[in-house]
Design an enzyme around this catalytic site. Structure first.
Site, PDB file in Angstrom:
ATOM      1  N   ASP A  41       0.815  -1.205   0.000  1.00  0.00           N
ATOM      2  CA  ASP A  41       0.000   0.000   0.000  1.00  0.00           C
ATOM      3  C   ASP A  41       0.856   1.266   0.000  1.00  0.00           C
ATOM      4  O   ASP A  41       0.585   2.219  -0.739  1.00  0.00           O
ATOM      5  CB  ASP A  41      -0.912  -0.020   1.235  1.00  0.00           C
ATOM      6  CG  ASP A  41      -2.295   0.548   0.931  1.00  0.00           C
ATOM      7  OD1 ASP A  41      -2.632   0.673  -0.256  1.00  0.00           O
ATOM      8  OD2 ASP A  41      -3.026   0.866   1.880  1.00  0.00           O
ATOM      9  N   ASP A  46      -9.296  -1.818   2.121  1.00  0.00           N
ATOM     10  CA  ASP A  46      -9.098  -1.237   3.456  1.00  0.00           C
ATOM     11  C   ASP A  46     -10.111  -1.757   4.459  1.00  0.00           C
ATOM     12  O   ASP A  46      -9.961  -1.539   5.658  1.00  0.00           O
ATOM     13  CB  ASP A  46      -9.207   0.292   3.386  1.00  0.00           C
ATOM     14  CG  ASP A  46      -8.121   0.901   2.505  1.00  0.00           C
ATOM     15  OD1 ASP A  46      -7.013   0.349   2.489  1.00  0.00           O
ATOM     16  OD2 ASP A  46      -8.399   1.904   1.838  1.00  0.00           O
TER      17      ASP A  46
END
Length: 375
Positions: A221, A267
């Site tokens: 990420d 997420d």
């Protein structure tokens, strides 16, 4: 999506479209931003709560049926960020080479079918309860086989009834709404269903596997958001329900608002399956306590709020897992350390696999059989 995490790209990024494209959007009011961010937080935590408790029932049903679940191994967890990176970059290149409109047209059709079935899986029980007892229900069995005799195998074996068909019809109407208008509410209904299904059905089996997966995606990420523009570009170009969105100009423009803040489903689902695993660990202790679930859930909530604060302060898209991973792993481990249950936590398995005998065990077994014959 729920059965295979690699079917869609893992877009783990919290984006404020105003920050990413200040010249194209009118800056949102403070009130509008507060409503948007607050709504995103609620939409993020609900799938985790619902999916985690559904996962407990799902795994219990699997154990009772004797079905062997598909679980992610440590090797799978280590490879997943690499596979996700390849998928993400491939999609980015495709968007650079081909027409965005044509690509999204194909994606819309694909996610239409996925979304309809994912949503039907979630709301099916509620629609069944809403139908009157006088509803003329009938059972059906869809069976599609291959081969004959001993070589015969089921390719499709699905049992359903008329209530399921009603549910499928309702979800299809929502799907058509998404196809025609791409409305953000329809997008969120599908995204919510994907998130709940992902948390419920995806299984890590061991806490160590979850730590490997989260650790790898932590690096993934950060690299794809801060190191390149790939993640943000894909998140904004990819017109599919792989993200939850909420308009920051809702107060000014109502349901026709178009200035969105967004949160990638990665997420939600990635930390969610880890939180669900900790809930199942709580249940295995049989202490009528959900300490690890509450700890990890609280950590997730605080990490998400920190993500939004940093994004708002720096006016830049943020890799949410940068804040979520340390929180979701760190706080439960601290709790386990305080309670003296670290070893118990890492030795827990949802489904214990039967160990295959190694060469030494096989040799010892053969020697025992020879000894018995000689006697």
């Amino acid at each position: 999506m729920a059965d295979n995490m690699s079917e869609v790209p893992v877009v783990n990024v919290t984006v404020n479209e105003t920050a990413g494209n200040a010249t194209a959007k009118i800056p949102a009011s403070p009130e509008g931003m507060a409503v948007a961010y607050g709504s995103l937080v609620i939409m993020a935590i609900l799938p985790i709560i619902i999916g985690a408790f559904r996962s407990v029932r799902y795994h219990k049903a699997q154990k009772e049926s004797g079905e062997k679940p598909e679980t992610m191994t440590s090797k799978d967890a280590a490879m997943f960020p690499i596979i996700a990176s390849g998928t993400l970059f491939s999609i980015y290149l495709i968007f650079q080479i081909f027409s965005k409109e044509h690509i999204n047209l194909l994606l819309t059709g694909y996610f239409f079918f996925l979304g309809v079935f994912a949503l039907a899986h979630i709301i099916g029980p509620f629609i069944s309860k809403m139908l009157p007892t006088s509803f003329p229900n009938t059972d059906y069995h869809l069976l599609f086989t291959q081969g004959k005799g001993d070589k015969k195998e089921d390719l499709m074996n699905y049992e359903f009834d008329r209530k399921d068909l009603v549910c499928l019809g309702v979800c299809t109407v929502i799907g058509i709404w998404y196809l025609v208008q791409k409305h953000w509410i329809a997008n969120n209904l599908f995204g919510f269903a994907f998130a709940v299904n992902g948390v419920e059905l995806l299984s890590l089996n061991r806490v160590s596997t979850g730590c490997i997966l989260l650790g790898g995606l932590f690096v993934y990420d950060i690299f794809w958001v801060f190191g390149t523009n790939v993640m943000v570009t894909v998140a904004k170009s990819f017109e599919a329900p792989i993200k939850l969105v909420f308009p920051q100009d809702l107060l000014e423009n109502g349901l026709g608002a178009s200035n969105f803040a967004m949160l990638g489903l990665g997420d939600i689902v990635i930390p969610g399956i880890f939180i669900a695993l900790l809930l199942r660990f709580d249940m295995s202790l049989k202490k009528n306590s959900k300490t690890y679930f509450y700890a990890s859930f609280t950590a997730y909530l605080l990490g998400l709020l920190l993500t939004i604060f940093v994004m708002h302060f720096f006016k830049h898209a943020q890799p949410a897992l940068l804040y979520l991973v340390p929180a979701c792993i760190g706080l439960p481990l601290f709790v386990a350390l305080v309670k003296g249950e670290v070893k118990q936590l890492f030795s827990y398995e949802d489904h214990t696999e039967e160990k295959k005998p190694d060469e030494k065990e096989k040799a010892a077994s053969k020697d025992e059989k020879k000894a018995k014959k000689e006697k």
